[in-house]
Write a protein that holds these residues in place. Structure first.
Motif, PDB file in Angstrom:
ATOM      1  N   ILE A 106       0.863  -1.181   0.000  1.00 56.33           N
ATOM      2  CA  ILE A 106       0.000   0.000   0.000  1.00 56.33           C
ATOM      3  C   ILE A 106       0.896   1.226   0.000  1.00 56.33           C
ATOM      4  O   ILE A 106       1.811   1.326   0.813  1.00 56.33           O
ATOM      5  CB  ILE A 106      -0.924  -0.001   1.223  1.00 56.33           C
TER       6      ILE A 106
ATOM      7  N   PRO B 159       0.497   4.982   0.402  1.00 53.80           N
ATOM      8  CA  PRO B 159      -0.352   6.138   0.707  1.00 53.80           C
ATOM      9  C   PRO B 159       0.313   7.460   0.335  1.00 53.80           C
ATOM     10  O   PRO B 159       1.527   7.604   0.424  1.00 53.80           O
ATOM     11  CB  PRO B 159      -0.549   6.038   2.211  1.00 53.80           C
TER      12      PRO B 159
ATOM     13  N   GLN C 151      -4.323   7.042  -2.577  1.00 57.42           N
ATOM     14  CA  GLN C 151      -3.676   5.831  -2.070  1.00 57.42           C
ATOM     15  C   GLN C 151      -3.628   4.808  -3.188  1.00 57.42           C
ATOM     16  O   GLN C 151      -4.611   4.572  -3.871  1.00 57.42           O
ATOM     17  CB  GLN C 151      -4.462   5.267  -0.894  1.00 57.42           C
TER      18      GLN C 151
END
Length: 61
Positions: free
Chosen positions: A6, A8, A13
């Motif tokens: 992930i 961000p 995101q």
């Protein structure tokens, strides 16, 4: 899926997923399936419910 990360940012995101490709030829199979989900999340009974639905549980006889 082989990996996930992930990324961000302040305004967005990104989820980056690496799918199985040539890596499958280099390593042994993990032998994990959707049915193993409860091993990682004991409260997740979606696999059992899916099988029950596929087998017609709850259908009027």
């Amino acid at each position: 899926m082989v990996g996930m990360s992930i990324k961000p940012q302040p305004t967005e995101q990104w989820i980056e997923v690496t799918i199985e490709s040539y890596l499958a030829t280099l390593t042994a199979a993990s032998n994990r399936t959707y049915l193993d989900q409860a091993d990682f999340d004991p409260g997740d009974n979606s696999a059992a419910l899916t099988i029950a639905c596929a087998n017609g549980a709850g259908r009027a006889q």
